[in-house]
Design a protein around this motif. Structure first.
Motif, PDB file in Angstrom:
ATOM      1  N   VAL A   1      39.457  -3.866  67.144  1.00  0.00           N
ATOM      2  CA  VAL A   1      39.514  -2.503  67.681  1.00  0.00           C
ATOM      3  C   VAL A   1      38.414  -1.642  67.062  1.00  0.00           C
ATOM      4  CG1 VAL A   1      40.902  -0.401  67.787  1.00  0.00           C
ATOM      5  CG2 VAL A   1      41.954  -2.610  68.255  1.00  0.00           C
ATOM      6  N   LEU A   2      38.242  -1.728  65.753  1.00  0.00           N
ATOM      7  CA  LEU A   2      37.204  -0.961  65.079  1.00  0.00           C
ATOM      8  C   LEU A   2      35.816  -1.369  65.572  1.00  0.00           C
ATOM      9  CD1 LEU A   2      36.531   1.165  62.953  1.00  0.00           C
ATOM     10  CD2 LEU A   2      36.567  -0.648  61.237  1.00  0.00           C
ATOM     11  N   SER A   3      35.615  -2.650  65.775  1.00  0.00           N
ATOM     12  CA  SER A   3      34.335  -3.119  66.321  1.00  0.00           C
ATOM     13  C   SER A   3      34.104  -2.552  67.716  1.00  0.00           C
ATOM     14  CB  SER A   3      34.309  -4.646  66.386  1.00  0.00           C
ATOM     15  OG  SER A   3      34.389  -5.185  65.101  1.00  0.00           O
ATOM     16  N   GLY A   4      35.157  -2.520  68.526  1.00  0.00           N
ATOM     17  CA  GLY A   4      35.048  -1.954  69.865  1.00  0.00           C
ATOM     18  C   GLY A   4      34.729  -0.469  69.843  1.00  0.00           C
ATOM     19  N   VAL A   5      35.346   0.264  68.934  1.00  0.00           N
ATOM     20  CA  VAL A   5      35.073   1.700  68.803  1.00  0.00           C
ATOM     21  C   VAL A   5      33.619   1.926  68.419  1.00  0.00           C
ATOM     22  CG1 VAL A   5      35.567   3.747  67.393  1.00  0.00           C
ATOM     23  CG2 VAL A   5      37.436   2.402  68.337  1.00  0.00           C
ATOM     24  N   CYS A   6      33.137   1.149  67.464  1.00  0.00           N
ATOM     25  CA  CYS A   6      31.739   1.291  67.043  1.00  0.00           C
ATOM     26  C   CYS A   6      30.786   0.935  68.186  1.00  0.00           C
ATOM     27  CB  CYS A   6      31.465   0.422  65.820  1.00  0.00           C
ATOM     28  SG  CYS A   6      32.270   1.034  64.329  1.00  0.00           S
ATOM     29  N   LEU A   7      31.102  -0.121  68.922  1.00  0.00           N
ATOM     30  CA  LEU A   7      30.265  -0.511  70.059  1.00  0.00           C
ATOM     31  C   LEU A   7      30.251   0.583  71.123  1.00  0.00           C
ATOM     32  CD1 LEU A   7      28.626  -2.648  71.646  1.00  0.00           C
ATOM     33  CD2 LEU A   7      30.803  -3.483  72.527  1.00  0.00           C
ATOM     34  N   LEU A   8      31.417   1.106  71.455  1.00  0.00           N
ATOM     35  CA  LEU A   8      31.507   2.160  72.467  1.00  0.00           C
ATOM     36  C   LEU A   8      30.759   3.418  72.029  1.00  0.00           C
ATOM     37  CD1 LEU A   8      32.740   3.066  75.167  1.00  0.00           C
ATOM     38  CD2 LEU A   8      34.710   3.862  73.869  1.00  0.00           C
ATOM     39  N   THR A   9      30.916   3.809  70.771  1.00  0.00           N
ATOM     40  CA  THR A   9      30.216   4.986  70.258  1.00  0.00           C
ATOM     41  C   THR A   9      28.705   4.789  70.320  1.00  0.00           C
ATOM     42  OG1 THR A   9      32.063   5.468  68.769  1.00  0.00           O
ATOM     43  CG2 THR A   9      29.951   6.500  68.253  1.00  0.00           C
ATOM     44  N   ALA A  10      28.248   3.632  69.888  1.00  0.00           N
ATOM     45  CA  ALA A  10      26.807   3.354  69.922  1.00  0.00           C
ATOM     46  C   ALA A  10      26.282   3.341  71.356  1.00  0.00           C
ATOM     47  CB  ALA A  10      26.519   2.022  69.240  1.00  0.00           C
ATOM     48  N   ALA A  11      27.042   2.780  72.286  1.00  0.00           N
ATOM     49  CA  ALA A  11      26.607   2.731  73.684  1.00  0.00           C
ATOM     50  C   ALA A  11      26.516   4.130  74.275  1.00  0.00           C
ATOM     51  CB  ALA A  11      27.563   1.859  74.498  1.00  0.00           C
ATOM     52  N   VAL A  12      27.517   4.965  74.019  1.00  0.00           N
ATOM     53  CA  VAL A  12      27.499   6.335  74.555  1.00  0.00           C
ATOM     54  C   VAL A  12      26.334   7.117  73.970  1.00  0.00           C
ATOM     55  CG1 VAL A  12      28.763   8.525  74.546  1.00  0.00           C
ATOM     56  CG2 VAL A  12      29.965   6.392  75.081  1.00  0.00           C
ATOM     57  N   LEU A  13      26.123   7.001  72.680  1.00  0.00           N
ATOM     58  CA  LEU A  13      25.010   7.725  72.049  1.00  0.00           C
ATOM     59  C   LEU A  13      23.667   7.210  72.567  1.00  0.00           C
ATOM     60  CD1 LEU A  13      26.257   8.170  68.392  1.00  0.00           C
ATOM     61  CD2 LEU A  13      25.937   9.923  70.129  1.00  0.00           C
ATOM     62  N   ALA A  14      23.551   5.902  72.787  1.00  0.00           N
ATOM     63  CA  ALA A  14      22.304   5.354  73.327  1.00  0.00           C
ATOM     64  C   ALA A  14      22.020   5.923  74.711  1.00  0.00           C
ATOM     65  CB  ALA A  14      22.373   3.833  73.371  1.00  0.00           C
ATOM     66  N   VAL A  15      23.033   6.015  75.530  1.00  0.00           N
ATOM     67  CA  VAL A  15      22.869   6.601  76.876  1.00  0.00           C
ATOM     68  C   VAL A  15      22.463   8.066  76.753  1.00  0.00           C
ATOM     69  CG1 VAL A  15      24.102   7.298  78.965  1.00  0.00           C
ATOM     70  CG2 VAL A  15      24.395   4.990  78.038  1.00  0.00           C
ATOM     71  N   PHE A  16      23.101   8.820  75.866  1.00  0.00           N
ATOM     72  CA  PHE A  16      22.753  10.226  75.679  1.00  0.00           C
ATOM     73  C   PHE A  16      21.309  10.397  75.210  1.00  0.00           C
ATOM     74  CE2 PHE A  16      27.363  11.727  74.763  1.00  0.00           C
ATOM     75  CZ  PHE A  16      27.653  11.642  76.115  1.00  0.00           C
ATOM     76  N   LEU A  17      20.852   9.491  74.356  1.00  0.00           N
ATOM     77  CA  LEU A  17      19.489   9.614  73.834  1.00  0.00           C
ATOM     78  C   LEU A  17      18.437   9.229  74.866  1.00  0.00           C
ATOM     79  CD1 LEU A  17      20.032   8.172  70.256  1.00  0.00           C
ATOM     80  CD2 LEU A  17      19.584  10.550  70.868  1.00  0.00           C
ATOM     81  N   VAL A  18      18.765   8.320  75.756  1.00  0.00           N
ATOM     82  CA  VAL A  18      17.811   7.861  76.773  1.00  0.00           C
ATOM     83  C   VAL A  18      17.721   8.845  77.931  1.00  0.00           C
ATOM     84  CG1 VAL A  18      17.364   6.057  78.483  1.00  0.00           C
ATOM     85  CG2 VAL A  18      18.024   5.436  76.160  1.00  0.00           C
ATOM     86  N   LEU A  19      18.859   9.379  78.360  1.00  0.00           N
ATOM     87  CA  LEU A  19      18.864  10.316  79.477  1.00  0.00           C
ATOM     88  C   LEU A  19      18.366  11.684  79.038  1.00  0.00           C
ATOM     89  CD1 LEU A  19      22.256   9.424  81.181  1.00  0.00           C
ATOM     90  CD2 LEU A  19      19.969   8.685  81.834  1.00  0.00           C
TER      91      LEU A  19
END
Length: 117
Positions: free
Chosen positions: A98-116
């Protein structure tokens, strides 16, 4: 503070295992504090990353995960201590995936925010 009843049950484990269990507990607490710090930093110092509502939701989610992780750290430490006292295998923890999933989801959302833009 009174000593919990479970501390008088079974046999005292080797102190090395008890100290290792305590170090693991402290590592979980450090992880919880890092998630909390990340949420605060994201909220305070990243106002221009992505939609503000999404950043606030992500920050609050990190704070909630931090609080849950702090609680789980104690219950995990306690469960390991009880298992060692009774000579049983250590209990399974669902927290790692679960913690790994939270970290993955957070990183993915932030990556999208930084690219857009």
């Amino acid at each position: 503070m009174a000593e919990p009843k479970w501390r008088t049950e079974g046999e005292d484990p080797d102190y090395r295992f008890t100290l290792a269990n305590e170090r693991t507990f402290l590592a979980w607490i450090r992880t919880a504090l890092a998630l909390l710090a990340g949420g605060v930093l994201l909220h305070e110092f990243a106002p221009e990353i992505g939609p503000r509502v999404a950043v606030v939701v992500l920050s609050v989610a990190l704070a909630v995960v931090s609080a849950v992780l702090g609680t789980v750290a104690y219950t995990r430490w306690r469960g390991n201590e009880i298992a060692m006292r009774h000579g049983r295998p250590l209990p399974f923890s669902w927290v790692l995936p679960v913690l790994s999933g939270v970290c993955l989801l957070t990183a993915a959302v932030l990556a999208v925010f930084l690219v857009l833009p």
